[in-house]
Design a protein around this motif. Structure first.
Motif, short mmCIF file in Angstrom:
data_model
loop_
_atom_site.label_atom_id
_atom_site.label_comp_id
_atom_site.label_asym_id
_atom_site.label_seq_id
_atom_site.Cartn_x
_atom_site.Cartn_y
_atom_site.Cartn_z
N ARG A 196 -14.18 8.30 67.12
CA ARG A 196 -14.02 7.94 65.71
C ARG A 196 -12.58 8.24 65.29
O ARG A 196 -12.08 9.35 65.47
CB ARG A 196 -14.99 8.75 64.84
CG ARG A 196 -14.88 8.48 63.35
CD ARG A 196 -15.97 9.22 62.60
NE ARG A 196 -15.82 10.66 62.73
CZ ARG A 196 -15.09 11.42 61.91
NH1 ARG A 196 -14.42 10.86 60.91
NH2 ARG A 196 -15.03 12.73 62.10
N TRP A 250 -13.41 12.99 69.18
CA TRP A 250 -14.07 12.50 70.40
C TRP A 250 -14.43 13.66 71.29
O TRP A 250 -13.63 14.56 71.55
CB TRP A 250 -13.11 11.54 71.12
CG TRP A 250 -13.65 10.89 72.34
CD1 TRP A 250 -14.87 10.32 72.50
CD2 TRP A 250 -12.98 10.73 73.60
NE1 TRP A 250 -15.01 9.81 73.76
CE2 TRP A 250 -13.85 10.04 74.47
CE3 TRP A 250 -11.71 11.09 74.06
CZ2 TRP A 250 -13.51 9.73 75.77
CZ3 TRP A 250 -11.37 10.77 75.35
CH2 TRP A 250 -12.26 10.09 76.20
N SER A 251 -15.65 13.65 71.81
CA SER A 251 -16.11 14.71 72.71
C SER A 251 -16.05 14.29 74.17
O SER A 251 -16.31 15.10 75.05
CB SER A 251 -17.55 15.10 72.36
OG SER A 251 -18.43 14.02 72.65
N SER A 282 -19.42 11.03 73.24
CA SER A 282 -19.79 10.29 72.05
C SER A 282 -18.82 9.13 71.82
O SER A 282 -17.77 9.02 72.46
CB SER A 282 -19.77 11.22 70.84
OG SER A 282 -18.46 11.74 70.64
N GLU A 283 -19.17 8.29 70.89
CA GLU A 283 -18.30 7.18 70.51
C GLU A 283 -17.09 7.74 69.74
O GLU A 283 -17.25 8.49 68.78
CB GLU A 283 -19.06 6.19 69.62
CG GLU A 283 -18.32 4.91 69.31
CD GLU A 283 -18.16 4.02 70.52
OE1 GLU A 283 -17.23 3.20 70.52
OE2 GLU A 283 -18.97 4.15 71.47
#
Length: 277
Positions: A43, A36-37, A40-41
């Motif tokens: 994962r 995860w950034s 973003s979504e």
């Protein structure tokens, strides 16, 4: 009835701890299993972040720097706390000196860092016009020394107060009886004062370990991990990974590992010092 009343009185404190400590920690554990950034979504990757950390040479380099910094800082911090408390005990100027020693801890960290930078800057610092200042902006060793001195300067007043409080709890009758029996001041310190100071020393060692392993702000404000990555302690490596590289899931896993390392070192030191008693 007594236990039931005690439960209701303790409930606000327990609820506060759960809300501000336990819940964020559980969230960090959840984030550590994500790729995860922050934008973003997320994962789910399971324990992949932890496996990557154990194979990451930058992590081990930061751990090595942190341990070196910890030894460099912890030993003089504890020694100076004990020596200054002993030297000030019973002196007429004891309270004013303790107040002056404690004063740096009351200054905002940002203001203190700016003052130190302008004072110790090798190029335009006020101290550089009087004496030669090592080029800590080009030497990893001298940069670590600067961070060490700054950390000790910030916290030495607290260390002196802890040791001094324990020192004043030692019964004077013990020292007087030892003097009557012919003990020298050195013998009284070794066999009476020092053993009775061990709880305070244990406390300072544990607190100092936590401060050094989780240190970040002084490095961020003074050196930014430089020069050449020579002051990139774990706390700064965590910040750089999470907020500069945008790997928040990886940084969350780093947070968990730093917490476990801190607990392990603190418990090991406390147990070792307790066994020596």
């Amino acid at each position: 009835m007594g236990r039931r009343n005690a439960f209701w009185f303790a409930l606000p404190a327990v609820a506060s701890l759960g809300l501000f400590l336990l819940y964020p920690f559980l969230d960090v554990l959840r984030f550590s299993t994500w790729d995860w950034s922050g934008l973003s979504e997320p994962r789910g990757v399971g324990l992949e972040n932890y496996r990557d950390i154990l194979r990451d040479p930058d992590f081990y380099n930061s751990l090595r720097i942190t341990l070196v910094f910890g030894v460099m800082t912890l030993v003089p911090f504890v020694l100076l706390s004990v020596l200054l408390a002993l030297a000030l005990d019973g002196q007429p100027y004891e309270r004013p000196i303790k107040a002056l020693l404690f004063l740096p801890g009351l200054v905002t960290l940002g203001g203190a860092a700016v003052a130190w930078y302008t004072l110790f800057s090798p190029e335009y610092g006020a101290l550089a016009s009087l004496i030669p200042v090592p080029r800590w902006d080009q030497s990893p060793f001298w940069a670590l020394v600067l961070i060490m001195l700054f950390t000790i300067w910030r916290h030495i007043g607290y260390g002196v107060l802890v040791v001094s409080a324990r020192l004043k709890a030692i019964p004077k009758a013990l020292l007087e009886a030892a003097a009557v029996d012919g003990a020298t001041p050195a013998q009284s310190f070794r066999f009476i004062t020092l053993p009775l100071l061990r709880p305070a020393i244990t406390f300072l060692v544990v607190i100092g370990t936590v401060l050094t392993l989780q240190g970040y702000t002084a490095v961020f404000l003074l050196t930014r991990g430089g020069p050449f990555g020579g002051t990139e302690v774990l706390g700064y490596y965590l910040y750089k990974t999470g907020f500069e590289a945008g790997r928040l899931g990886y940084a969350a896993a780093l947070t968990v590992i730093i917490l476990l390392l801190t607990l392990a070192f603190a418990l090991a030191q406390a147990r070792l010092l307790r066994e020596e008693r």
